[in-house]
Design a protein around this motif. Structure first.
Motif, mmCIF file in Angstrom:
data_model
loop_
_atom_site.group_PDB
_atom_site.id
_atom_site.type_symbol
_atom_site.label_atom_id
_atom_site.label_comp_id
_atom_site.label_asym_id
_atom_site.label_seq_id
_atom_site.Cartn_x
_atom_site.Cartn_y
_atom_site.Cartn_z
ATOM 1 N N LYS A 129 1.107 10.227 -1.818
ATOM 2 C CA LYS A 129 1.568 9.898 -0.467
ATOM 3 C C LYS A 129 1.939 8.421 -0.356
ATOM 4 O O LYS A 129 2.906 8.073 0.306
ATOM 5 N N ALA A 130 1.166 7.564 -1.014
ATOM 6 C CA ALA A 130 1.431 6.127 -0.911
ATOM 7 C C ALA A 130 2.764 5.761 -1.547
ATOM 8 O O ALA A 130 3.397 4.774 -1.153
ATOM 9 N N SER A 131 3.202 6.572 -2.511
ATOM 10 C CA SER A 131 4.447 6.239 -3.215
ATOM 11 C C SER A 131 5.651 6.296 -2.278
ATOM 12 O O SER A 131 6.707 5.770 -2.600
ATOM 13 N N THR A 132 5.491 6.919 -1.101
ATOM 14 C CA THR A 132 6.621 7.012 -0.172
ATOM 15 C C THR A 132 6.556 5.932 0.912
ATOM 16 O O THR A 132 7.460 5.816 1.721
ATOM 17 N N LEU A 133 5.469 5.151 0.955
ATOM 18 C CA LEU A 133 5.322 4.133 2.013
ATOM 19 C C LEU A 133 6.322 3.004 1.787
ATOM 20 O O LEU A 133 6.573 2.595 0.655
ATOM 21 N N SER A 134 6.864 2.494 2.912
ATOM 22 C CA SER A 134 7.818 1.401 2.756
ATOM 23 C C SER A 134 7.269 0.095 3.309
ATOM 24 O O SER A 134 7.727 -0.976 2.930
ATOM 25 N N GLY A 135 6.307 0.142 4.244
ATOM 26 C CA GLY A 135 5.786 -1.110 4.785
ATOM 27 C C GLY A 135 4.475 -0.885 5.514
ATOM 28 O O GLY A 135 4.005 0.246 5.638
ATOM 29 N N GLY A 136 3.881 -1.999 6.011
ATOM 30 C CA GLY A 136 2.574 -1.951 6.668
ATOM 31 C C GLY A 136 2.661 -1.419 8.088
ATOM 32 O O GLY A 136 3.706 -0.880 8.470
ATOM 33 N N PRO A 137 1.601 -1.455 8.888
ATOM 34 C CA PRO A 137 0.295 -1.959 8.455
ATOM 35 C C PRO A 137 -0.402 -0.940 7.544
ATOM 36 O O PRO A 137 -0.419 0.236 7.870
ATOM 37 N N GLU A 144 -5.491 6.921 7.150
ATOM 38 C CA GLU A 144 -4.923 8.162 7.684
ATOM 39 C C GLU A 144 -4.507 9.101 6.539
ATOM 40 O O GLU A 144 -4.722 10.307 6.589
ATOM 41 N N ILE A 145 -3.920 8.510 5.511
ATOM 42 C CA ILE A 145 -3.516 9.293 4.333
ATOM 43 C C ILE A 145 -4.716 10.016 3.743
ATOM 44 O O ILE A 145 -4.668 11.191 3.405
ATOM 45 N N ASN A 146 -5.810 9.265 3.616
ATOM 46 C CA ASN A 146 -7.018 9.905 3.084
ATOM 47 C C ASN A 146 -8.252 9.173 3.579
ATOM 48 O O ASN A 146 -8.405 7.981 3.343
ATOM 49 N N PRO A 147 -9.137 9.892 4.271
ATOM 50 C CA PRO A 147 -10.303 9.220 4.879
ATOM 51 C C PRO A 147 -11.198 8.506 3.878
ATOM 52 O O PRO A 147 -11.997 7.664 4.274
#
Lengths: 416, 349
Positions: A129-137, A144-147
């Motif tokens: 899931k993190a591989s698709t993130l583009s920016g913060g926060p 949220e992605i993983n508790p």
């Protein structure tokens, strides 16, 4: 002719005799050293180096340091009280992105899973899931992605990973672990197995050593004192099992001792027992089978020492008025001690490494430490854990050897 | 003398040869688990493949342990081109980057056509095997019908054989305790679920004979050591076929797992390895395998090609799938270490 003699004399006079002797001595030493060099190299390459490497494995683990460099750097200033700040989360997201791209999430997950069971696959799915993130926060997003990223213990684990050296494996080998504050606490009782396994290994080894001694000593005495005509066939009976595979002999005990095996059937037919006795898949079966396998190892050194004891000693004692037992105990027995020491030490140290026999004829509570070492090496691929257990077993063996040396004296060991 | 010099030179050439010698293209080292499985694979895969392509197959055996493959890849001395790996060890080797990620395009097979194709990135599923409960019909005419009977000491007094690992046992304990097959791993992910499974196992603990290798269960049954035992379906079938036994398999709550073809990283014959796997994982080859050993094909198109007489013996035959559990390698990769340790502590108590 004359000049030549003078030259020779001159040459010898110029070098003092001591130096010549030293030179000859040096050459002799060098020759001797060259002779043992192959063996020395072999021992270094095949024994000393791997063992040192193994010990290093038990305390060195830079998986997280190498695969999550940004997170490790960001956590250097974290006090461990609350969750880390946004920086650390941003670093985590970056590291996970990189891990996802380089397909190293599995290794990270596995390494974290050792210490926090169940997070392995969570790390992989977070990275996906993190591989698709583009920016913060990043902080809120990651949680949220993983508790799991909202748990303090996972961050303590990561912070501990920022050192390439870890005591985790050694601690776990003696049933201790880190809690969420990175304090060392005892493992919960339903996870504590290694201390028991070490003690069990020692206990079984002592038991088998004593059993082989009690059985082997009289037989060795017989073999050493009977005429060769009788002792040779007896000797063959002793060494024949010695040349049979351990696996075959172990399986043979299963056939003999099982519920409807030969021993039970015979005892029932003779009306000695009415129900089949529990002879195998328990401690009894383990000790019996191991004693059988180890018997020649204890017996042969004792036998070879006994062969060297002159029968006239006991005869002399008897003629001076000692009773048969007194003569044996005071004159004969002390002379066999070096053989007993050699045989028992050999058997004891070999027993420490047993695992196939307890696995086949032992019960559920007869697992010896070598079994766990093999399991972590081959199946779990947790080589840190295997090394730590091996390291502790090695240290324990050396300590016992030291104690033995103090009590008996290694220089008194004789193999013949 | 000359002969021995030639020998040494030849040996040196073999040892020092670069990966691409003149004949590297026409041989491949394939490694399986020996025994009946490898014999069946030889007939169904190796020999036909050599006939079809001219690529010679050199066989080797190992016992499925991941350690050896890891040592090979770590030391860059990979001599195994294709290995058969179990579901669990394939997961682990994949996580550590020790075996290749499968390129399905290069393989030329449709990943969606495999029953377990979506579960593993580093392996191509081959045969489906089952862990089941078996009993001897000669000694127990009215055998167990459901997995609950394994835990029923009233109805079936006597010893039971179980695998000396937490896998299989925890799952069966929960199913026998009333958890639905589809929820087993969900329940087992919770601490309460694990406690519940161990509590159920406590009820038969003193009547269990724990075995460690697949050859033991048929032996335990034959010797009358146990009234029923956990076993691998192939071994039970084998005992009936070759030793004239009348062992019966209870398929309720059978746990299905599958083997995979994998390629160790750094194999010099990667292209041929792909060729071989494409051949062995094709529907026809998978269906052929069932003629030699009762392991089901993982390829969905292969079932139709299986001889109807063999079908009832296969783990994934339609009749057996009603209450079958697909063994979850991901769960065990996560929780295995912990649960094994707890299981060992529980055993020793």
């Amino acid at each position: 002719m004359v000049t030549m003699a003078a030259q020779i004399a001159g040459r010898f006079d110029s070098v003092p005799l001591r130096a010549q002797l030293q030179r000859v001595e040096r050459r002799r030493k060098l020759k001797a050293f060259t002779l043992v060099l192959p063996l020395l190299l072999f021992i270094l390459i095949a024994f000393a180096f791997p063992i040192t490497r193994m010990m290093f494995n038990a305390v060195h683990d830079d998986t997280l340091l190498a695969l999550m460099p940004r997170t490790m750097a960001a956590l250097s200033g974290w006090d461990g009280k609350d969750l880390p700040d946004e920086n650390a989360y941003a670093a985590l997201a970056e590291d996970l992105k990189q891990a996802w791209a380089q397909r190293t999430t599995g290794a990270i997950g596995q390494r974290m899973n050792y210490q926090l069971s169940g997070v392995g696959s969570e790390v992989t799915s977070s990275a996906r899931k993190a591989s698709t993130l583009s920016g913060g926060p990043y902080k809120a997003t990651m949680i949220e992605i993983n508790p799991i990223w909202g748990q303090r213990d996972i961050w303590s684990l990561l912070k501990r990973g920022s050192s390439a050296y870890t005591a985790y494996y050694l601690l776990r080998s003696i049933d201790y672990q880190y809690d969420s504050d990175s304090k060392i606490v005892a493992s919960p009782p339903d996870q504590s197995i290694f201390r028991d396994a070490f003690l069990r290994t020692l206990g079984i080894s002592v038991g088998v050593t004593v059993a082989t001694l009690l059985l082997g000593f009289p037989v060795a005495y017989l073999l050493a004192t009977l005429p060769p005509r009788i002792s040779n066939p007896l000797m063959i009976m002793v060494v024949l099992p010695f040349w049979t595979s351990v696996l075959v002999r172990t399986t043979a005990w299963v056939v003999l001792l099982q519920q409807h095996g030969l021993v039970n059937d015979a005892l029932i037919a003779l009306h000695i027992i009415s129900q089949p006795a529990e002879l195998i898949f328990n401690r009894l079966g383990t000790v019996v089978a191991m004693t059988h396998i180890q018997l020649p190892f204890t017996l042969l050194p004792i036998y070879s020492v006994m062969k060297t004891i002159s029968p006239s000693h006991v005869r002399a004692a008897r003629s001076l008025g000692a009773g048969p037992f007194y003569a044996f105990w005071k004159v004969y027995f002390p002379q066999t001690l070096s053989g007993i020491a050699a045989g028992c030490l050999l058997t004891f140290i070999l027993c420490l490494g047993y695992y196939i026999t307890p696995a086949l004829v032992g019960g559920p509570s007869d697992q010896m430490i070598a079994y766990f070492i093999a399991y972590y090496t081959n199946e779990q691929l947790n080589w840190g854990m295997a090394s730590a257990l091996g390291f502790i077993l090695l240290i324990a063996t050396l300590v016992l050897y030291y104690v033995f040396n103090k009590l008996v004296g290694v220089d008194r060991i004789k193999m013949g | 003398m000359i002969a021995s010099v030639l020998c040494v030179v030849g040996l040196a050439a073999v040892v020092l040869a670069p990966a691409k010698t003149a004949f590297a293209g026409d041989q491949l080292t394939v490694v399986s688990w020996g025994g009946a499985l490898q014999a069946a694979q030889r007939k169904a895969f190796f020999e036909p493949f050599t006939k079809a392509t001219g690529i010679k197959i050199t066989e080797d055996e190992y016992n499925g342990e991941a350690g050896k493959i890891r040592a090979m890849v770590d030391s860059k001395t990979v001599s195994w081109d294709v290995v058969v790996a179990g579901s669990g060890s394939s997961m682990q080797l994949c996580a550590e980057g020790i075996i290749e990620t499968i390129d399905w395009n290069k393989l030329g097979l449709d990943r969606a056509k495999f029953m377990s194709g979506d579960k593993h990135d580093c392996g191509v599923p081959t045969e489906v095997t089952a862990s089941i409960i078996a009993y001897d019909k000669d000694k127990l005419p009215n055998g167990p019908k459901t997995i609950a009977d394994l835990f029923d000491m009233q109805k079936f007094p006597g010893k039971r054989g179980l695998w000396k690992f937490p896998m299989l046992n925890l799952e069966w304990a929960l199913i026998a305790d009333g958890v639905a097959v589809k929820d087993v791993y969900k329940v087992l992910r919770t601490p309460e679920g694990v406690d519940r499974a161990f509590r159920k196992l406590d009820t038969i603990k003193k009547d269990v004979v724990w075995w460690t290798s697949g050859a033991q269960p048929p032996q335990l049954l034959a010797d009358g050591q146990v009234v029923m035992t956990a076993a691998y379906n192939g071994r039970i079938y084998d005992a009936n076929k070759n030793s004239g036994k009348h062992f019966e398999i209870m398929w309720d709550a059978a746990q299905l797992t599958f083997n995979l073809w994998a390629i160790p990283k750094g194999s010099p014959r990667r292209d041929d390895a792909y060729k071989f796997i494409a051949f062995a994982a094709s529907p026809q080859a998978q269906a052929d395998l069932t003629r030699y050993i009762p392991y089901g094909p993982d390829h969905k198109d292969a079932m139709a090609l299986v001889d109807p007489a063999i079908l009832p013996n296969l783990p994934n035959a339609p009749d057996h799938m009603a209450n079958a559990l697909e063994w979850d390698a991901v769960f065990w990769a996560d929780k295995g270490d912990d649960l094994r340790q707890r299981f060992a502590a529980w055993l020793a108590k």
